[in-house]
Design a protein around this motif. Structure first.
Motif, PDB file in Angstrom:
ATOM      1  N   LYS A 207       0.622  -0.951  -0.072  1.00 11.29           N
ATOM      2  CA  LYS A 207       0.046   0.228   0.443  1.00 11.29           C
ATOM      3  C   LYS A 207       0.728   1.302  -0.085  1.00 11.29           C
ATOM      4  O   LYS A 207       1.455   1.750   0.822  1.00 11.29           O
ATOM      5  N   PRO A 208       0.139   2.005  -1.161  1.00 10.05           N
ATOM      6  CA  PRO A 208       1.321   3.409  -1.111  1.00 10.05           C
ATOM      7  C   PRO A 208       1.150   3.887  -0.070  1.00 10.05           C
ATOM      8  O   PRO A 208       0.350   4.227   1.664  1.00 10.05           O
TER       9      PRO A 208
ATOM     10  N   HIS B 105      18.792   1.658   2.801  1.00 13.69           N
ATOM     11  CA  HIS B 105      18.167   1.857   0.819  1.00 13.69           C
ATOM     12  C   HIS B 105      18.376   0.926   0.417  1.00 13.69           C
ATOM     13  O   HIS B 105      18.284   0.811  -0.405  1.00 13.69           O
ATOM     14  N   ALA B 106      19.953   0.087   0.651  1.00  9.17           N
ATOM     15  CA  ALA B 106      19.241  -1.045  -0.674  1.00  9.17           C
ATOM     16  C   ALA B 106      18.582  -1.887  -0.255  1.00  9.17           C
ATOM     17  O   ALA B 106      18.201  -2.901  -1.143  1.00  9.17           O
ATOM     18  N   ILE B 107      18.439  -2.492   0.890  1.00  2.61           N
ATOM     19  CA  ILE B 107      17.178  -3.349   0.617  1.00  2.61           C
ATOM     20  C   ILE B 107      15.765  -2.593  -0.184  1.00  2.61           C
ATOM     21  O   ILE B 107      14.592  -3.198  -0.921  1.00  2.61           O
ATOM     22  N   THR B 108      15.471  -1.278   0.497  1.00  3.34           N
ATOM     23  CA  THR B 108      14.448  -0.499  -0.223  1.00  3.34           C
ATOM     24  C   THR B 108      15.084  -0.530  -2.292  1.00  3.34           C
ATOM     25  O   THR B 108      13.803  -0.740  -2.595  1.00  3.34           O
ATOM     26  N   THR B 109      15.879  -0.634  -2.278  1.00  2.00           N
ATOM     27  CA  THR B 109      16.518  -0.362  -3.508  1.00  2.00           C
ATOM     28  C   THR B 109      15.859  -1.826  -4.914  1.00  2.00           C
ATOM     29  O   THR B 109      15.346  -1.397  -5.485  1.00  2.00           O
ATOM     30  N   LEU B 110      16.236  -3.012  -3.793  1.00  3.92           N
ATOM     31  CA  LEU B 110      15.921  -4.044  -3.787  1.00  3.92           C
ATOM     32  C   LEU B 110      13.751  -4.051  -4.379  1.00  3.92           C
ATOM     33  O   LEU B 110      13.694  -4.796  -5.317  1.00  3.92           O
ATOM     34  N   GLY B 111      13.923  -3.868  -3.427  1.00  2.11           N
ATOM     35  CA  GLY B 111      12.535  -4.198  -3.709  1.00  2.11           C
ATOM     36  C   GLY B 111      11.723  -2.936  -3.809  1.00  2.11           C
ATOM     37  O   GLY B 111      10.474  -3.992  -4.630  1.00  2.11           O
ATOM     38  N   SER B 112      12.273  -2.024  -4.358  1.00  2.00           N
ATOM     39  CA  SER B 112      11.395  -0.927  -5.407  1.00  2.00           C
ATOM     40  C   SER B 112      11.733  -2.266  -7.488  1.00  2.00           C
ATOM     41  O   SER B 112      10.598  -1.843  -7.949  1.00  2.00           O
TER      42      SER B 112
ATOM     43  N   ARG C 113       8.536  -3.100  -7.979  1.00  2.00           N
ATOM     44  CA  ARG C 113       7.746  -2.089  -9.176  1.00  2.00           C
ATOM     45  C   ARG C 113       7.078  -0.563  -8.638  1.00  2.00           C
ATOM     46  O   ARG C 113       6.043  -0.900  -8.956  1.00  2.00           O
ATOM     47  N   HIS C 114       8.173  -0.616  -7.720  1.00  2.00           N
ATOM     48  CA  HIS C 114       6.985   0.434  -7.060  1.00  2.00           C
ATOM     49  C   HIS C 114       8.456   1.757  -6.408  1.00  2.00           C
ATOM     50  O   HIS C 114       9.654   0.985  -6.788  1.00  2.00           O
TER      51      HIS C 114
ATOM     52  N   ASP D 261      15.213   4.802  10.077  1.00  2.18           N
ATOM     53  CA  ASP D 261      14.645   4.483  11.873  1.00  2.18           C
ATOM     54  C   ASP D 261      13.635   2.775  10.917  1.00  2.18           C
ATOM     55  O   ASP D 261      12.288   2.853  11.436  1.00  2.18           O
ATOM     56  N   SER D 262      14.160   2.729   9.877  1.00  7.15           N
ATOM     57  CA  SER D 262      13.428   1.194   9.440  1.00  7.15           C
ATOM     58  C   SER D 262      12.234   1.401   8.869  1.00  7.15           C
ATOM     59  O   SER D 262      10.842   0.986   8.492  1.00  7.15           O
ATOM     60  N   VAL D 263      11.790   2.989   8.885  1.00  9.39           N
ATOM     61  CA  VAL D 263      10.512   3.909   8.268  1.00  9.39           C
ATOM     62  C   VAL D 263      10.637   3.708   6.308  1.00  9.39           C
ATOM     63  O   VAL D 263      12.089   4.019   6.175  1.00  9.39           O
ATOM     64  N   VAL D 264       9.797   3.286   5.714  1.00  8.81           N
ATOM     65  CA  VAL D 264       9.956   2.969   4.528  1.00  8.81           C
ATOM     66  C   VAL D 264       8.885   4.066   4.211  1.00  8.81           C
ATOM     67  O   VAL D 264       7.720   4.071   4.742  1.00  8.81           O
ATOM     68  N   TYR D 265       9.044   4.628   2.686  1.00  6.60           N
ATOM     69  CA  TYR D 265       7.785   5.399   1.837  1.00  6.60           C
ATOM     70  C   TYR D 265       8.115   4.695   0.670  1.00  6.60           C
ATOM     71  O   TYR D 265       8.466   4.846  -0.663  1.00  6.60           O
ATOM     72  N   ILE D 266       6.712   4.312   0.133  1.00  7.00           N
ATOM     73  CA  ILE D 266       5.526   4.039  -0.415  1.00  7.00           C
ATOM     74  C   ILE D 266       4.740   5.135  -1.505  1.00  7.00           C
ATOM     75  O   ILE D 266       4.393   5.397  -1.045  1.00  7.00           O
ATOM     76  N   ALA D 267       5.336   4.948  -2.632  1.00  6.46           N
ATOM     77  CA  ALA D 267       4.794   6.318  -3.526  1.00  6.46           C
ATOM     78  C   ALA D 267       4.082   5.632  -4.531  1.00  6.46           C
ATOM     79  O   ALA D 267       4.403   3.860  -4.550  1.00  6.46           O
ATOM     80  N   ASP D 268       2.602   6.195  -4.802  1.00  7.27           N
ATOM     81  CA  ASP D 268       1.709   5.701  -5.251  1.00  7.27           C
ATOM     82  C   ASP D 268       1.600   5.652  -6.704  1.00  7.27           C
ATOM     83  O   ASP D 268       2.036   6.649  -7.341  1.00  7.27           O
ATOM     84  N   PRO D 269       1.732   4.767  -7.277  1.00  6.04           N
ATOM     85  CA  PRO D 269       2.315   4.252  -8.868  1.00  6.04           C
ATOM     86  C   PRO D 269       0.939   5.364  -9.471  1.00  6.04           C
ATOM     87  O   PRO D 269       1.757   5.482 -10.767  1.00  6.04           O
ATOM     88  N   ASP D 270      -0.313   5.732  -9.256  1.00 11.56           N
ATOM     89  CA  ASP D 270      -1.072   6.256  -9.690  1.00 11.56           C
ATOM     90  C   ASP D 270      -0.758   7.848 -10.005  1.00 11.56           C
ATOM     91  O   ASP D 270      -0.909   8.821 -10.502  1.00 11.56           O
ATOM     92  N   ASP D 271       0.202   8.301  -9.124  1.00  8.19           N
ATOM     93  CA  ASP D 271       0.772   9.942  -9.022  1.00  8.19           C
ATOM     94  C   ASP D 271       1.903   9.554  -9.214  1.00  8.19           C
ATOM     95  O   ASP D 271       2.566   9.281  -7.673  1.00  8.19           O
TER      96      ASP D 271
END
Length: 115
Positions: A5-6, A62-69, A73-74, A81-91
């Motif tokens: 979820k974004p 940063h390495a984990i989020t890069t691989l996660g992206s 495909r987000h 502090d272990s917080v990530v932000y998932i951008a809304d693919p429609d925005d």
């Protein structure tokens, strides 16, 4: 597969989503992830080895989020502090900075209305 979820999320939730995706992905995706994490792709327990590598407390967020992206495909960014932000693919203009600014503005409005 659980959809991501974004919005803001915890790094461990991102790893869980990545593992769910890799469990049903073609073997080439698992080999790709393994090589990026310096895990031997010939291991019998490849998924478990990848999850272990992603759960290593010394692995950079940063390495984990890069691989996660790549896997999910987000657009995902590591905050701190272990917080990530998932951008809304429609925005296409969705960013963590914009979300933080909007939340700060709402808090300011609330504080002014409460005083």
């Amino acid at each position: 597969m659980k959809m991501v979820k974004p919005g803001f999320s915890h790094l461990s939730d991102l790893v869980d989503s990545m593992m769910e995706c890799l469990a049903t992905a073609p073997s080439g995706a698992r080999v790709f992830a393994a090589k990026l994490l310096y895990v031997d792709p010939r291991r019998e327990d490849l998924l478990e080895a990848i999850k272990e590598a992603l759960s290593d407390p010394y692995l950079n967020g940063h390495a984990i989020t890069t691989l996660g992206s790549i896997i999910l495909r987000h657009t995902i960014t590591y905050q701190e502090d272990s917080v990530v932000y998932i951008a809304d693919p429609d925005d296409p203009e969705d960013t963590a900075e914009r979300a933080i600014a909007a939340a700060t503005h709402r808090l300011d409005v609330w504080n002014k209305a409460s005083s």
